[in-house]
Design an enzyme around this catalytic site. Structure first.
Site, PDB file in Angstrom:
ATOM      1  N   GLY A 185      97.722  80.663  15.065  1.00 33.59           N
ATOM      2  CA  GLY A 185      97.263  81.442  16.104  1.00 33.59           C
ATOM      3  C   GLY A 185      98.146  82.742  16.352  1.00 33.59           C
ATOM      4  O   GLY A 185      99.155  82.966  15.900  1.00 33.59           O
ATOM      5  N   GLN A 199     101.506  90.302  20.109  1.00 30.70           N
ATOM      6  CA  GLN A 199     102.413  89.799  19.091  1.00 30.70           C
ATOM      7  C   GLN A 199     102.487  90.870  18.148  1.00 30.70           C
ATOM      8  O   GLN A 199     103.192  91.086  17.323  1.00 30.70           O
ATOM      9  CB  GLN A 199     102.028  88.614  18.549  1.00 30.70           C
ATOM     10  CG  GLN A 199     102.354  87.415  19.389  1.00 30.70           C
ATOM     11  CD  GLN A 199     102.039  86.032  18.808  1.00 30.70           C
ATOM     12  OE1 GLN A 199     100.916  85.634  18.754  1.00 30.70           O
ATOM     13  NE2 GLN A 199     102.920  85.349  18.329  1.00 30.70           N
ATOM     14  N   CYS A 249     106.051  79.295  17.454  1.00 34.50           N
ATOM     15  CA  CYS A 249     105.262  80.673  17.732  1.00 34.50           C
ATOM     16  C   CYS A 249     105.802  81.720  16.736  1.00 34.50           C
ATOM     17  O   CYS A 249     107.171  81.599  16.436  1.00 34.50           O
ATOM     18  CB  CYS A 249     105.512  81.118  19.308  1.00 34.50           C
ATOM     19  SG  CYS A 249     105.001  82.736  19.689  1.00 34.50           S
ATOM     20  N   LEU A 250     104.875  82.479  16.234  1.00 34.30           N
ATOM     21  CA  LEU A 250     105.197  83.347  15.307  1.00 34.30           C
ATOM     22  C   LEU A 250     106.475  84.192  15.652  1.00 34.30           C
ATOM     23  O   LEU A 250     107.029  84.940  15.288  1.00 34.30           O
ATOM     24  CB  LEU A 250     104.062  83.995  14.537  1.00 34.30           C
ATOM     25  CG  LEU A 250     103.298  83.415  13.968  1.00 34.30           C
ATOM     26  CD1 LEU A 250     102.011  83.998  13.459  1.00 34.30           C
ATOM     27  CD2 LEU A 250     104.127  82.466  12.774  1.00 34.30           C
ATOM     28  N   HIS A 262      97.810  78.308  24.202  1.00 28.24           N
ATOM     29  CA  HIS A 262      98.921  79.101  23.864  1.00 28.24           C
ATOM     30  C   HIS A 262      98.701  80.450  23.617  1.00 28.24           C
ATOM     31  O   HIS A 262      99.526  81.437  24.055  1.00 28.24           O
ATOM     32  CB  HIS A 262      99.634  78.540  22.630  1.00 28.24           C
ATOM     33  CG  HIS A 262     100.800  79.065  22.038  1.00 28.24           C
ATOM     34  ND1 HIS A 262     102.220  78.522  21.753  1.00 28.24           N
ATOM     35  CD2 HIS A 262     101.137  80.150  21.322  1.00 28.24           C
ATOM     36  CE1 HIS A 262     103.022  79.268  21.294  1.00 28.24           C
ATOM     37  NE2 HIS A 262     102.198  80.627  20.948  1.00 28.24           N
ATOM     38  N   GLU A 263      97.909  80.991  22.995  1.00 32.01           N
ATOM     39  CA  GLU A 263      97.543  82.095  22.517  1.00 32.01           C
ATOM     40  C   GLU A 263      97.080  83.013  23.814  1.00 32.01           C
ATOM     41  O   GLU A 263      97.600  84.130  23.993  1.00 32.01           O
ATOM     42  CB  GLU A 263      96.446  82.348  21.512  1.00 32.01           C
ATOM     43  CG  GLU A 263      96.676  81.803  20.083  1.00 32.01           C
ATOM     44  CD  GLU A 263      98.107  82.246  19.734  1.00 32.01           C
ATOM     45  OE1 GLU A 263      98.733  83.378  19.935  1.00 32.01           O
ATOM     46  OE2 GLU A 263      98.737  81.215  19.000  1.00 32.01           O
ATOM     47  N   HIS A 275      99.897  84.325  25.835  1.00 30.35           N
ATOM     48  CA  HIS A 275     100.425  85.519  25.199  1.00 30.35           C
ATOM     49  C   HIS A 275      99.474  86.789  25.774  1.00 30.35           C
ATOM     50  O   HIS A 275     100.137  88.013  26.131  1.00 30.35           O
ATOM     51  CB  HIS A 275     100.410  85.728  23.787  1.00 30.35           C
ATOM     52  CG  HIS A 275     101.299  84.960  22.947  1.00 30.35           C
ATOM     53  ND1 HIS A 275     102.634  85.405  22.904  1.00 30.35           N
ATOM     54  CD2 HIS A 275     101.027  83.926  22.300  1.00 30.35           C
ATOM     55  CE1 HIS A 275     103.146  84.644  22.108  1.00 30.35           C
ATOM     56  NE2 HIS A 275     102.456  83.736  21.791  1.00 30.35           N
TER      57      HIS A 275
HETATM   58 NI    NI Z   1     102.682  82.343  20.117  1.00 30.31          NI
END
Ligand code: NI
Length: 172
Positions: free
Chosen positions: A46, A51, A94-95, A136-137, A140
């Protein structure tokens, strides 16, 4: 399509609330495609627009297993319209917080409404890892990271370590 640099926490840009898109036009579609390519290249499931430094309400996810066909979902202005009464605990990563993981409790299943890449309103039900990933996304988009769901002690430890890595990278 193009790869976009992923912003690593701690970073003020990851704490900003995004703005909804008016409609999904060619520019938003391109953003979605670039985000998806960036996510796949980073082995993520995701990715949210903040991000990659974009403050529009856009996320992409693909929770298909390795042996399965890709199942990308591209969303603008996602909105949760119902949640299950049951919660589930998943280990999240998370990236933007590479190599850090923590258990997060969230509703087990959700009903979601969003604009797809063709500017059509879509409603889906999601459960399991997909429900976790979407929530989660969507966090953000509100400037919330998964570490905001865990104890301040653990959060600060993770953010301190990330800060240290950033400093090392900057000095080399
Ligand atoms: Ni994330």
């Amino acid at each position: 399509m193009a790869l976009m640099p992923i912003i690593i926490a701690p970073d003020a840009r990851l704490k900003i609330k995004t703005k909804p898109v008016d409609h999904v036009d060619a520019a938003v579609k391109t953003l979605m495609d670039n985000m998806l390519e960036t996510m796949y290249a980073a082995n993520g499931i995701g990715l949210a627009a903040p991000q990659v430094g974009d403050m529009r309400s856009v996320i992409v996810v693909d929770c298909a297993r390795q042996a399965e066909n890709p199942a990308p979902i591209k969303m603008a202005n996602p909105e949760i319209i119902a949640v299950s009464p049951n919660d589930n605990t998943h280990e999240e990563g998370c990236l933007s917080l590479p190599e850090h993981y923590a258990d997060v409790v969230r509703p087990d299943s959700i009903t979601l409404r969003y604009l797809n890449e063709n500017n059509k309103i879509v409603e889906i039900d999601a459960d399991g890892i997909l429900a976790t990933c979407i929530q989660h996304e969507m966090d953000h988009l509100e400037g919330i990271l998964f570490v905001d769901h865990i104890s301040a002690l653990k959060r600060n430890m993770i953010l301190r370590k990330l800060k240290k890595v950033k400093k090392q990278v900057a000095e080399t």
